[in-house]
Design a protein around this motif. Structure first.
Motif, PDB file in Angstrom:
ATOM      1  N   SER A 104       0.504  -8.733  -1.552  1.00 39.57           N
ATOM      2  CA  SER A 104       0.655  -9.015  -2.912  1.00 39.57           C
ATOM      3  C   SER A 104       2.587  -9.364  -2.271  1.00 39.57           C
ATOM      4  N   ASN A 105       3.246  -9.838  -3.284  1.00 39.78           N
ATOM      5  CA  ASN A 105       4.536  -9.529  -3.111  1.00 39.78           C
ATOM      6  C   ASN A 105       5.844  -8.881  -3.336  1.00 39.78           C
ATOM      7  N   PHE A 106       4.349  -7.972  -3.526  1.00 37.00           N
ATOM      8  CA  PHE A 106       5.723  -6.208  -3.692  1.00 37.00           C
ATOM      9  C   PHE A 106       6.140  -5.846  -2.718  1.00 37.00           C
ATOM     10  N   ASN A 107       7.658  -5.376  -2.248  1.00 39.02           N
ATOM     11  CA  ASN A 107       8.027  -5.053  -0.859  1.00 39.02           C
ATOM     12  C   ASN A 107       7.625  -3.920  -0.780  1.00 39.02           C
ATOM     13  N   THR A 108       7.261  -3.199  -0.092  1.00 45.68           N
ATOM     14  CA  THR A 108       5.239  -2.484   0.695  1.00 45.68           C
ATOM     15  C   THR A 108       6.560  -1.728   1.419  1.00 45.68           C
ATOM     16  N   ILE A 109       6.302  -0.090   1.434  1.00 44.47           N
ATOM     17  CA  ILE A 109       6.084   1.174   1.962  1.00 44.47           C
ATOM     18  C   ILE A 109       5.332   1.970   2.238  1.00 44.47           C
ATOM     19  N   LEU A 110       4.619   2.165   3.330  1.00 40.31           N
ATOM     20  CA  LEU A 110       3.427   3.111   3.229  1.00 40.31           C
ATOM     21  C   LEU A 110       4.051   4.300   3.924  1.00 40.31           C
ATOM     22  N   TYR A 111       3.378   5.350   3.600  1.00 42.89           N
ATOM     23  CA  TYR A 111       3.637   6.435   3.363  1.00 42.89           C
ATOM     24  C   TYR A 111       2.185   7.390   3.801  1.00 42.89           C
ATOM     25  N   ALA A 112       2.349   7.721   5.053  1.00 42.39           N
ATOM     26  CA  ALA A 112       0.618   8.527   5.396  1.00 42.39           C
ATOM     27  C   ALA A 112      -0.043   7.551   4.542  1.00 42.39           C
ATOM     28  N   ASP A 113      -1.130   8.173   4.170  1.00 46.13           N
ATOM     29  CA  ASP A 113      -1.607   7.573   2.763  1.00 46.13           C
ATOM     30  C   ASP A 113      -1.296   7.055   1.619  1.00 46.13           C
ATOM     31  N   ASP A 114      -0.083   7.412   0.836  1.00 48.16           N
ATOM     32  CA  ASP A 114       0.331   6.911  -0.005  1.00 48.16           C
ATOM     33  C   ASP A 114       0.834   5.329   0.483  1.00 48.16           C
ATOM     34  N   ILE A 115       0.956   5.221  -1.151  1.00 48.82           N
ATOM     35  CA  ILE A 115       1.797   3.190  -1.144  1.00 48.82           C
ATOM     36  C   ILE A 115       2.937   3.287  -2.244  1.00 48.82           C
ATOM     37  N   ASN A 116       4.611   2.688  -1.339  1.00 51.43           N
ATOM     38  CA  ASN A 116       5.206   2.867  -2.210  1.00 51.43           C
ATOM     39  C   ASN A 116       5.430   0.991  -2.521  1.00 51.43           C
ATOM     40  N   LEU A 117       5.670   0.615  -3.727  1.00 50.92           N
ATOM     41  CA  LEU A 117       5.164  -0.837  -3.825  1.00 50.92           C
ATOM     42  C   LEU A 117       6.896  -0.980  -4.492  1.00 50.92           C
ATOM     43  N   ASP A 118       7.859  -2.196  -4.355  1.00 51.38           N
ATOM     44  CA  ASP A 118       8.517  -2.176  -4.771  1.00 51.38           C
ATOM     45  C   ASP A 118       8.935  -4.210  -6.026  1.00 51.38           C
ATOM     46  N   ILE A 119       9.666  -3.927  -6.620  1.00 50.47           N
ATOM     47  CA  ILE A 119      10.005  -5.287  -6.707  1.00 50.47           C
ATOM     48  C   ILE A 119      10.778  -4.629  -7.860  1.00 50.47           C
ATOM     49  N   SER A 120      12.285  -5.990  -7.597  1.00 54.78           N
ATOM     50  CA  SER A 120      12.822  -6.183  -8.922  1.00 54.78           C
ATOM     51  C   SER A 120      13.665  -7.723  -8.840  1.00 54.78           C
ATOM     52  N   GLY A 121      13.651  -7.705 -10.040  1.00 56.78           N
ATOM     53  CA  GLY A 121      14.300  -8.592 -11.000  1.00 56.78           C
ATOM     54  C   GLY A 121      15.324  -8.879 -12.087  1.00 56.78           C
ATOM     55  N   LYS A 122      16.160  -9.811 -12.246  1.00 55.32           N
ATOM     56  CA  LYS A 122      17.143  -9.956 -13.002  1.00 55.32           C
ATOM     57  C   LYS A 122      16.531 -10.210 -14.342  1.00 55.32           C
ATOM     58  N   TYR A 123      15.538 -11.172 -15.107  1.00 56.29           N
ATOM     59  CA  TYR A 123      15.125 -11.060 -16.259  1.00 56.29           C
ATOM     60  C   TYR A 123      14.015 -10.633 -16.765  1.00 56.29           C
ATOM     61  N   TYR A 124      14.428  -9.830 -17.420  1.00 53.28           N
ATOM     62  CA  TYR A 124      13.299  -8.156 -17.885  1.00 53.28           C
ATOM     63  C   TYR A 124      11.621  -8.562 -17.688  1.00 53.28           C
ATOM     64  N   GLU A 125      11.529 -10.335 -18.967  1.00 55.96           N
ATOM     65  CA  GLU A 125      10.358 -10.419 -19.408  1.00 55.96           C
ATOM     66  C   GLU A 125       9.439 -10.795 -17.671  1.00 55.96           C
ATOM     67  N   ILE A 126      10.611 -12.144 -16.906  1.00 52.92           N
ATOM     68  CA  ILE A 126       9.654 -12.204 -15.996  1.00 52.92           C
ATOM     69  C   ILE A 126       9.169 -10.936 -14.310  1.00 52.92           C
ATOM     70  N   LEU A 127      10.010 -10.721 -15.181  1.00 58.95           N
ATOM     71  CA  LEU A 127       9.307  -8.576 -14.605  1.00 58.95           C
ATOM     72  C   LEU A 127       8.268  -8.115 -15.029  1.00 58.95           C
ATOM     73  N   GLU A 128       7.912  -8.514 -16.749  1.00 55.87           N
ATOM     74  CA  GLU A 128       7.109  -7.445 -16.648  1.00 55.87           C
ATOM     75  C   GLU A 128       6.063  -8.019 -16.131  1.00 55.87           C
ATOM     76  N   LYS A 129       5.862  -9.726 -16.154  1.00 55.18           N
ATOM     77  CA  LYS A 129       5.121 -10.990 -16.266  1.00 55.18           C
ATOM     78  C   LYS A 129       4.486 -10.285 -15.310  1.00 55.18           C
ATOM     79  N   THR A 130       5.578  -9.825 -13.692  1.00 57.09           N
ATOM     80  CA  THR A 130       5.335  -9.498 -11.976  1.00 57.09           C
ATOM     81  C   THR A 130       4.835  -8.521 -11.618  1.00 57.09           C
ATOM     82  N   VAL A 131       5.108  -7.454 -12.866  1.00 58.27           N
ATOM     83  CA  VAL A 131       4.756  -6.361 -12.392  1.00 58.27           C
ATOM     84  C   VAL A 131       3.310  -5.911 -13.002  1.00 58.27           C
ATOM     85  N   ASN A 132       2.790  -7.062 -14.206  1.00 59.33           N
ATOM     86  CA  ASN A 132       1.504  -6.810 -13.946  1.00 59.33           C
ATOM     87  C   ASN A 132       0.775  -7.393 -13.719  1.00 59.33           C
TER      88      ASN A 132
END
Length: 104
Positions: free
Chosen positions: A26-54
């Protein structure tokens, strides 16, 4: 159990090497911690960010299913960091609502 690796299994370390490929899913910034995953994404416009995150979790879910793994929806959370107090933001993965956390 229908998919995954049981806790403490001798094949657990193999899963950790195997799952490194998820960062390309995916286009998330992905950080792996052993068997856990942290997905990170940022955006300037709330509406676009919500669509992207979903939209992006669908890609992660597809990768997980294609690799015969599963997401623990009940253990999945999201956090929204912004300056707005009243933000109604929801996240769904494969029709499962993901709970919102307000602090780390």
């Amino acid at each position: 159990m229908t998919c995954g690796v049981t806790q403490g299994s001798v094949v657990g370390p193999l899963l950790l090497m195997y799952i490194n490929d998820i960062v390309k899913a995916s286009n998330f910034n992905t950080i792996l911690y052993a068997d856990d995953i942290n997905l990170d994404i940022s955006g300037k416009y709330y509406e676009i960010l919500e669509k992207t995150v979903n939209h992006e979790p669908k890609k992660i879910d597809h990768w997980v299913r294609a690799n015969k793994l599963c997401i623990s929806y009940s253990k999945s959370n999201f956090m929204l960091m912004n300056n707005h107090k009243n933000t109604n933001f929801s996240v769904l993965i494969n029709h499962h609502p993901i709970s919102k956390q307000s602090s780390l």
